[in-house]
Scaffold this motif. Structure first.
Motif, PDB file in Angstrom:
ATOM      1  N   PHE A 658       0.847  -1.147  -0.194  1.00 46.56           N
ATOM      2  CA  PHE A 658       0.133  -0.160  -0.110  1.00 46.56           C
ATOM      3  C   PHE A 658       0.828   1.354   0.018  1.00 46.56           C
ATOM      4  CE2 PHE A 658      -2.201  -3.570   1.587  1.00 46.56           C
ATOM      5  CZ  PHE A 658      -3.541  -3.510   0.762  1.00 46.56           C
ATOM      6  N   GLY A 659       2.149   1.108  -0.519  1.00 44.42           N
ATOM      7  CA  GLY A 659       2.979   2.212  -0.736  1.00 44.42           C
ATOM      8  C   GLY A 659       3.783   2.573   0.552  1.00 44.42           C
ATOM      9  N   GLU A 660       4.721   2.965   0.388  1.00 40.73           N
ATOM     10  CA  GLU A 660       5.931   3.025   1.600  1.00 40.73           C
ATOM     11  C   GLU A 660       5.316   3.477   2.913  1.00 40.73           C
ATOM     12  OE1 GLU A 660       8.281   1.035   2.477  1.00 40.73           O
ATOM     13  OE2 GLU A 660       8.731   2.489   4.067  1.00 40.73           O
ATOM     14  N   GLU A 661       4.746   4.860   2.845  1.00 40.07           N
ATOM     15  CA  GLU A 661       4.289   5.424   3.729  1.00 40.07           C
ATOM     16  C   GLU A 661       3.330   4.578   4.850  1.00 40.07           C
ATOM     17  OE1 GLU A 661       0.723   8.950   4.999  1.00 40.07           O
ATOM     18  OE2 GLU A 661       1.006   8.256   2.720  1.00 40.07           O
ATOM     19  N   HIS A 662       2.376   3.714   4.084  1.00 42.26           N
ATOM     20  CA  HIS A 662       1.355   2.935   4.610  1.00 42.26           C
ATOM     21  C   HIS A 662       2.256   1.606   5.333  1.00 42.26           C
ATOM     22  CE1 HIS A 662      -1.196   5.302   2.261  1.00 42.26           C
ATOM     23  NE2 HIS A 662      -1.706   5.568   3.431  1.00 42.26           N
ATOM     24  N   THR A 663       3.226   1.342   4.587  1.00 41.31           N
ATOM     25  CA  THR A 663       3.939   0.126   4.932  1.00 41.31           C
ATOM     26  C   THR A 663       4.675   0.322   6.404  1.00 41.31           C
ATOM     27  OG1 THR A 663       4.436  -0.421   2.741  1.00 41.31           O
ATOM     28  CG2 THR A 663       5.817  -1.408   4.274  1.00 41.31           C
ATOM     29  N   GLN A 664       5.362   1.802   6.222  1.00 44.31           N
ATOM     30  CA  GLN A 664       5.917   2.368   7.464  1.00 44.31           C
ATOM     31  C   GLN A 664       4.888   2.190   8.760  1.00 44.31           C
ATOM     32  OE1 GLN A 664       8.545   2.745   8.723  1.00 44.31           O
ATOM     33  NE2 GLN A 664       8.104   4.041  10.469  1.00 44.31           N
ATOM     34  N   LEU A 665       3.925   2.567   8.468  1.00 46.07           N
ATOM     35  CA  LEU A 665       2.888   2.642   9.564  1.00 46.07           C
ATOM     36  C   LEU A 665       2.198   1.122  10.122  1.00 46.07           C
ATOM     37  CD1 LEU A 665       0.563   5.369   7.978  1.00 46.07           C
ATOM     38  CD2 LEU A 665       1.752   5.667  10.099  1.00 46.07           C
ATOM     39  N   ILE A 666       2.324   0.443   9.344  1.00 48.07           N
ATOM     40  CA  ILE A 666       1.736  -0.886   9.638  1.00 48.07           C
ATOM     41  C   ILE A 666       3.037  -1.516  10.260  1.00 48.07           C
ATOM     42  CG2 ILE A 666       1.155  -3.330   8.811  1.00 48.07           C
ATOM     43  CD1 ILE A 666      -0.253  -2.078   6.635  1.00 48.07           C
ATOM     44  N   ARG A 667       4.330  -1.305   9.619  1.00 44.22           N
ATOM     45  CA  ARG A 667       5.538  -1.642  10.215  1.00 44.22           C
ATOM     46  C   ARG A 667       5.612  -1.245  11.800  1.00 44.22           C
ATOM     47  NH1 ARG A 667       9.255   0.844   7.408  1.00 44.22           N
ATOM     48  NH2 ARG A 667       9.478  -0.931   5.929  1.00 44.22           N
ATOM     49  N   GLU A 668       5.371   0.029  12.135  1.00 47.46           N
ATOM     50  CA  GLU A 668       5.452   0.553  13.395  1.00 47.46           C
ATOM     51  C   GLU A 668       4.475   0.126  14.413  1.00 47.46           C
ATOM     52  OE1 GLU A 668       7.972   2.375  14.026  1.00 47.46           O
ATOM     53  OE2 GLU A 668       7.082   2.335  16.114  1.00 47.46           O
ATOM     54  N   ALA A 669       3.153  -0.488  13.687  1.00 50.19           N
ATOM     55  CA  ALA A 669       2.109  -0.978  14.702  1.00 50.19           C
ATOM     56  C   ALA A 669       2.487  -2.436  15.299  1.00 50.19           C
ATOM     57  CB  ALA A 669       0.842  -0.876  13.882  1.00 50.19           C
ATOM     58  N   ILE A 670       3.208  -3.309  14.159  1.00 52.70           N
ATOM     59  CA  ILE A 670       3.603  -4.608  14.411  1.00 52.70           C
ATOM     60  C   ILE A 670       4.679  -4.551  15.371  1.00 52.70           C
ATOM     61  CG2 ILE A 670       4.484  -6.697  13.469  1.00 52.70           C
ATOM     62  CD1 ILE A 670       2.592  -6.352  11.108  1.00 52.70           C
ATOM     63  N   ARG A 671       5.646  -3.396  15.234  1.00 47.28           N
ATOM     64  CA  ARG A 671       6.767  -3.221  15.959  1.00 47.28           C
ATOM     65  C   ARG A 671       6.499  -2.964  17.451  1.00 47.28           C
ATOM     66  NH1 ARG A 671      11.713  -3.257  13.172  1.00 47.28           N
ATOM     67  NH2 ARG A 671      12.648  -2.280  14.825  1.00 47.28           N
ATOM     68  N   GLU A 672       5.396  -2.181  17.611  1.00 48.63           N
ATOM     69  CA  GLU A 672       5.288  -1.661  19.017  1.00 48.63           C
ATOM     70  C   GLU A 672       4.622  -3.107  19.608  1.00 48.63           C
ATOM     71  OE1 GLU A 672       2.439   1.472  19.430  1.00 48.63           O
ATOM     72  OE2 GLU A 672       3.640   2.721  18.191  1.00 48.63           O
ATOM     73  N   ARG A 673       3.877  -3.873  18.957  1.00 46.28           N
ATOM     74  CA  ARG A 673       3.406  -5.150  19.565  1.00 46.28           C
ATOM     75  C   ARG A 673       4.413  -5.984  19.843  1.00 46.28           C
ATOM     76  NH1 ARG A 673      -1.175  -8.129  20.331  1.00 46.28           N
ATOM     77  NH2 ARG A 673      -0.864 -10.241  20.314  1.00 46.28           N
ATOM     78  N   TYR A 674       5.609  -6.132  19.134  1.00 39.70           N
ATOM     79  CA  TYR A 674       6.749  -6.846  19.577  1.00 39.70           C
ATOM     80  C   TYR A 674       7.515  -6.232  20.716  1.00 39.70           C
ATOM     81  CZ  TYR A 674       6.052 -10.530  15.912  1.00 39.70           C
ATOM     82  OH  TYR A 674       5.587 -11.562  15.265  1.00 39.70           O
ATOM     83  N   GLY A 675       7.558  -4.864  20.672  1.00 36.20           N
ATOM     84  CA  GLY A 675       8.263  -4.337  22.004  1.00 36.20           C
ATOM     85  C   GLY A 675       7.668  -4.531  23.101  1.00 36.20           C
ATOM     86  N   LEU A 676       6.360  -4.858  23.204  1.00 35.85           N
ATOM     87  CA  LEU A 676       5.395  -4.985  24.413  1.00 35.85           C
ATOM     88  C   LEU A 676       5.119  -6.617  24.678  1.00 35.85           C
ATOM     89  CD1 LEU A 676       2.833  -2.199  24.236  1.00 35.85           C
ATOM     90  CD2 LEU A 676       4.170  -2.921  26.067  1.00 35.85           C
ATOM     91  N   LEU A 677       5.927  -7.317  24.016  1.00 36.25           N
ATOM     92  CA  LEU A 677       5.668  -8.781  24.012  1.00 36.25           C
ATOM     93  C   LEU A 677       5.783  -9.150  25.616  1.00 36.25           C
ATOM     94  CD1 LEU A 677       6.548 -10.470  20.818  1.00 36.25           C
ATOM     95  CD2 LEU A 677       4.589 -10.742  22.045  1.00 36.25           C
ATOM     96  N   PRO A 678       6.969  -8.839  26.293  1.00 30.59           N
ATOM     97  CA  PRO A 678       7.178  -9.062  27.779  1.00 30.59           C
ATOM     98  C   PRO A 678       5.919  -8.951  28.618  1.00 30.59           C
ATOM     99  CG  PRO A 678       9.142  -8.110  26.953  1.00 30.59           C
ATOM    100  CD  PRO A 678       7.965  -7.887  26.009  1.00 30.59           C
ATOM    101  N   TYR A 679       5.379  -7.951  28.481  1.00 30.63           N
ATOM    102  CA  TYR A 679       4.106  -7.428  29.192  1.00 30.63           C
ATOM    103  C   TYR A 679       2.767  -8.447  28.620  1.00 30.63           C
ATOM    104  CZ  TYR A 679       0.394  -4.461  30.986  1.00 30.63           C
ATOM    105  OH  TYR A 679      -0.536  -4.137  31.551  1.00 30.63           O
ATOM    106  N   TRP A 680       2.642  -8.563  27.453  1.00 28.80           N
ATOM    107  CA  TRP A 680       1.467  -9.352  27.174  1.00 28.80           C
ATOM    108  C   TRP A 680       1.752 -10.709  27.509  1.00 28.80           C
ATOM    109  CZ3 TRP A 680      -2.749  -8.466  24.468  1.00 28.80           C
ATOM    110  CH2 TRP A 680      -2.869  -7.436  23.668  1.00 28.80           C
ATOM    111  N   TYR A 681       3.208 -11.168  27.463  1.00 32.13           N
ATOM    112  CA  TYR A 681       3.221 -12.779  28.027  1.00 32.13           C
ATOM    113  C   TYR A 681       3.235 -12.496  29.533  1.00 32.13           C
ATOM    114  CZ  TYR A 681       5.545 -17.268  27.926  1.00 32.13           C
ATOM    115  OH  TYR A 681       5.890 -18.755  27.728  1.00 32.13           O
ATOM    116  N   SER A 682       3.473 -11.670  30.198  1.00 35.61           N
ATOM    117  CA  SER A 682       3.193 -11.609  31.563  1.00 35.61           C
ATOM    118  C   SER A 682       1.675 -11.501  32.063  1.00 35.61           C
ATOM    119  CB  SER A 682       3.872 -10.564  32.175  1.00 35.61           C
ATOM    120  OG  SER A 682       5.335 -10.190  32.118  1.00 35.61           O
TER     121      SER A 682
END
Ligand code: NOJ
Length: 914
Positions: A658-682
């Motif tokens: 969907f174009g680089e701008e939107h790839t970046q937005l989706i990438r960012e959302a997914i990366r936020e999820r991964y950053g928070l995984l220790p919290y999710w797992y807990s």
């Protein structure tokens, strides 16, 4: 027959007309109960029949008209739970009682009978302040806490019980025999559907005749009710009008209508009610078709007729009446008395089990589509994630991966070498999830079919032959998962040598397990199909999918010789399905309204025990506009089960299209999820051991704040994060309610803070996900994100310490190997507690029983709401070593940041700020 076998089913066949589903007025037992209840015939409890044993107190109840005795049993259950069972005293044959849902026989507490007045009996549990008051005539049960009546049962006299009768033909032969409870005159028979019920071209012949049950509950002072999934409806249950009850009947509804009380894929017959000071639950353990009516009477103030010099005023509390009606079975109901939301969650999981501890990978992002075409496609999509630097954990294959929808096989042209494909994914530390449906293609050359047929493992029709219905493969038979032998055999099919081409990175997806039967009545199995033990399908329809997932999860455990945690996603579910894996909300549509409703739908699942839940990102049906897709990823990143999925005829929608701008937005959302995984797992660990939902409606965390009771556009993850996903197109602001007058909330990204108890207008751009950290919490995060969870095992932790108004905070971290049962059997886990008080942050053990060596360090600490610049920061380890630490302080945002730390996660230490 030959033509039918060859028949190919397309998705359009599945896109059904809503008229194929019944509303209440087309349901005979609903009409019967309504008609009979209008006659106001009452039941009486025969108190001189009371007997008491260790477990329960029993007595007879009798209807004034029919005179047939019912047997009532009242149990006190550990943890402030009461159970009421009502059955026929001497039924013509046993009535169905739902097995396998309760985790074990509930441990009872002896109820002591205290004298009531004449005409009543009081039972007390001996230690608490709870009592059960049984009034004889008319029969009523009140649950009393202290002096307050909390719940009354049958106070509206809606107890209804259809006794099993001899076949109507035989009965018709008997002259002058009139059934007093229902009108059985010839012209009414058809309308009341006693022995035969028509719906369109379908006729349901009822060998056992009418067998429905019903009962009312009045919840005193309660106006806010939740639960009884699954409906595409608001979180707070609505009052039902005539013919508009919430329906619990598991159905395959493609592109379901939203804000509708029709039954969809799963059912949990359990509701919660909340008011200031008390939360309660009602768990109606019945697996047949069930309808629930809700009717709230608001509080009223009456002026009494003038007795003396002044007229007196009397306030009558509000109350909500809940009327449960089921097509068959017995009345078996559990009253969970709270008093807090957390107590109710524990009481419910005491009965039905807690959320299974998921393997860590399953909390990452899942990429699905109907279908990834072939091995090349899988390879390309997998590479696409790396190329675009987007983490993901699991690739999914839908039905087309099989040889003609024969589950446990592979299409040889598309997937000639499934092991090679899995090795590629393994090399990326990723997994594969494949689909396995409960219908089995009728094909004498298909070994699964042949073996099941030979052993008599299919559901039967009325003639005692294998039931046959149409689903994806064409004509199919349906495994009878209610039979423990069938489950055991099905489980064995997942063994590596049996499931050719499978490896230990392959996990499972159970679909179409309502069960879906194309062209069947309401797209499902007819109610008079026969299951193990000679039970009709009508008795247990709602629990079929539960058993399918149970057998699959057990299969995955077995293939690893009991070592590995399974991951199984199911579409259909029942109370207790949380023990076996995850649930998703089925065939939603790529529309903003569907994104919006995913929040209340997931909140409802979460509070009814099913924490591991999610909705198809982007919407399964149709092509989401780019903005919607981005917003959906942003919302999904903050919901428990996080999977992109799309149906066949949709455009491809991998995140980079969907174009680089939107790839970046989706990438960012997914990366936020991964950053928070220790919290999710807990949080999942906490759901697993302490029964608290991962995703929580605001009222659960702020039970004293009336304003939160109907909120469903924002929610909490655990007790520390508040999320308000953007669900409107072209939004420039969102109104976020930040609860709690003593709270302080920090914007997760800007660190701006607000005092609680107010609504703030937050400006949003397309890259904004409104997330707020609650003051008083510590959240563990990962400081770097990898290609998948597997790449992050050794990466460093960060701690986000958000100070409360009192300058303190606490939080926890749970970690283990992320995949095995060793956390349980060998106590190989680490559970740490972080507390910040008087400018000292302490890392200590939260559970001494656990040991899990970890090389990970805490590398960064961010303290939010730190009011003045410190003069020094030092770390103190338990071996006595002290070290000064470099820090940066930002006065504007009151944030203190410590970087390049090397504090081991698994040992005690302190950070002192002076
Ligand atoms: C229906 C499911 O809900 C959907 O997710 C799946 O893609 C199709 N069946 C095909 O298996």
């Amino acid at each position: 027959m030959e033509a039918a076998v060859k028949e190919e089913i397309s998705v359009e066949d599945e896109a059904v007309d809503k008229n194929i589903f019944r509303d209440c007025n087309k349901i005979a037992f609903y009409r019967r109960q309504k008609q009979w209840l209008s006659k106001k015939s009452t039941y009486q409890a025969l108190l001189d029949s009371v007997t008491t044993d260790e477990d329960s107190t029993r007595f007879q109840i009798i209807n004034e008209a029919s005179k047939v005795p019912l047997l009532a049993e009242i149990y006190g259950i550990e943890g402030n739970i009461f159970r009421l069972k009502i059955n026929e005293e001497t039924p013509l044959k046993p009535r169905f009682e739902v097995p396998d849902v309760l985790t074990s026989k509930p441990s009872t507490v002896r109820l002591i009978s205290c004298s009531g007045d004449t005409g009543s009996l009081i039972l007390a549990d001996g230690k608490g302040d709870l009592k059960c008051r049984i009034t004889a005539n008319p029969f009523k049960v009140d649950l009393v806490s202290g002096e307050e009546v909390v719940i009354s049962i049958n106070s509206l006299g809606q107890l209804y019980f259809e006794h099993l009768q001899i076949l109507h033909k035989q009965r018709a032969a008997k002259e002058n025999e009139e059934e007093a409870s229902v009108d059985t005159s010839q012209e009414n028979q058809e309308d009341l559907g006693l022995w035969e019920e028509k719906f369109g071209k379908f006729v349901d012949i009822k060998a056992n005749g009418p067998s429905s049950i019903g009962l009312d509950f009045s919840l005193h002072g309660f106006e806010h009710l939740y639960g009884i999934p699954q409906h595409a409806e608001s979180h707070q249950l609505k009052n039902t009008g005539d013919g508009d009850a919430y329906r619990l009947y598991n159905l395959d509804v493609y592109g379901y209508q939203i804000y509708d009380k029709m039954g969809i894929y799963g059912s949990v017959p359990y509701l919660l009610a909340h008011k200031l000071g008390r939360t309660i639950g009602i768990f109606w353990l019945n697996a047949s078709e069930t309808l629930v009516e809700i009717n709230t009477e608001p509080a009223v103030e009456y002026t009494l007729t003038q007795m003396g010099p002044v007229a007196a005023k009397q306030k009558v509390r509000s109350r909500t009446h809940v009327h449960w009606m089921s097509e068959s079975g017995i009345i078996d109901v559990f009253l969970l008395t709270g008093p807090t939301p957390s107590d109710v969650f524990k009481q419910y999981s005491h009965l039905t089990g807690t959320q299974a501890m998921p393997p860590l990978f399953s909390l990452g992002y899942h990429q699905c589509r109907w279908n990834y075409e072939d091995e090349e496609d899988v390879k390309a999509v997998d590479a696409g994630f790396d190329e675009h630097d987007i983490p993901y954990d699991a690739m999914w294959l839908d039905i087309e991966h099989t040889e003609g929808k024969r589950y446990f096989t592979w299409d040889k042209n598309r997937f000639p070498n499934p092991k090679r494909m899995q090795e590629l994914l393994r090399s990326k530390k990723r997994k594969l999830v494949v689909i396995s449906d409960p219908h089995i293609k009728i094909d004498p050359d298909y070994s699964v079919y042949v073996k099941a047929k030979d052993q008599g493992f299919f559901v039967k029709n009325q003639e005692g032959e294998d039931f046959e219905g149409v689903c994806w493969p064409g004509l199919s038979s349906y495994l009878d998962f209610t039979n423990p032998k069938v489950r055991e055999w099905y489980s064995s099919l997942f063994a590596f040598p049996v499931y050719q081409g499978s490896t230990d990175i392959l996990f499972l997806w159970n679909d179409m397990n309502e069960p879906s039967v194309f062209r069947g009545p309401e797209q499902t199995m007819q109610k008079n199909a026969i299951h193990h033990g000679n039970w009709e399908h009508r008795e247990l329809h709602n629990i079929y999918g539960f058993y399918h997932q149970m057998a699959t999860a057990e299969g995955l455990i077995k293939r690893s010789k009991g070592k590995e945690r399974p991951f199984v996603l199911t579409r259909s579910f029942f109370a207790g399905s949380q023990k076996y894996g995850a649930v998703w909300t089925g065939d939603n549509t790529a529309e903003w309204s569907n994104l919006k409703i995913s929040i209340p739908m997931l909140l409802t699942l979460s509070i009814t025990g099913i924490s591991f839940c999610g909705a198809d990102i982007g919407g399964f049906i149709g092509n989401p506009e780019t903005e919607l897709l981005v917003r959906w990823y942003q919302a999904g990143a903050y919901q428990p089960f996080f999977r992109g999925h799309a149906t066949m005829n949709t455009k491809r929608r991998e995140p980079w299209l969907f174009g680089e701008e939107h790839t970046q937005l989706i990438r960012e959302a997914i990366r936020e999820r991964y950053g928070l995984l220790p919290y999710w797992y807990s949080l999942f660990y906490y759901a697993h051991v302490a029964s608290q939902p991962v995703m929580r409606p605001l009222w659960v965390e702020f039970p004293d704040e009336l304003k939160t009771f109907d909120m469903e556009d924002e929610y909490m993850l655990g007790s520390a994060l508040l999320v308000h996903p953007v669900t409107e197109p072209k939004a420039t602001t969102v109104d976020v309610f930040l609860p709690g007058s003593n709270e302080v909330w920090y914007d997760y990204k800007t660190f701006a803070h607000w005092e609680g108890g107010c609504t703030v207008k937050i400006p949003v751009a397309l890259d904004t996900i409104p997330v707020f950290q609650r003051g008083g919490s510590v959240i563990p995060i990962k400081t770097t994100v990898g290609k998948s969870t597997g790449w992050m095992t050794e990466s460093s932790y960060g701690l986000r310490v958000a100070l409360s108004t009192k300058g303190s905070s606490v939080g926890e971290l749970y970690l283990d190997d992320g995949h095995s049962f060793q956390y349980l059997h060998q106590k190989q886990f680490l559970h740490r507690k972080f507390s910040f008080c008087s400018s000292v942050l302490i890392n200590s053990s939260a559970d001494q029983r656990g040991h899990y060596p970890s090389k990970c360090v805490v590398e960064k600490i961010l303290v939010l709401g730190f009011r003045k610049e410190p003069s020094s920061v030092t770390t103190h380890s338990s071996d006595g070593k002290d070290q000064p630490v470099a820090f940066t302080y930002c006065a504007k945002t009151s944030t203190l940041s410590l970087e390049k730390l090397s504090l081991t996660i698994d040992t005690d230490w302190e950070v002192r700020i002076i």
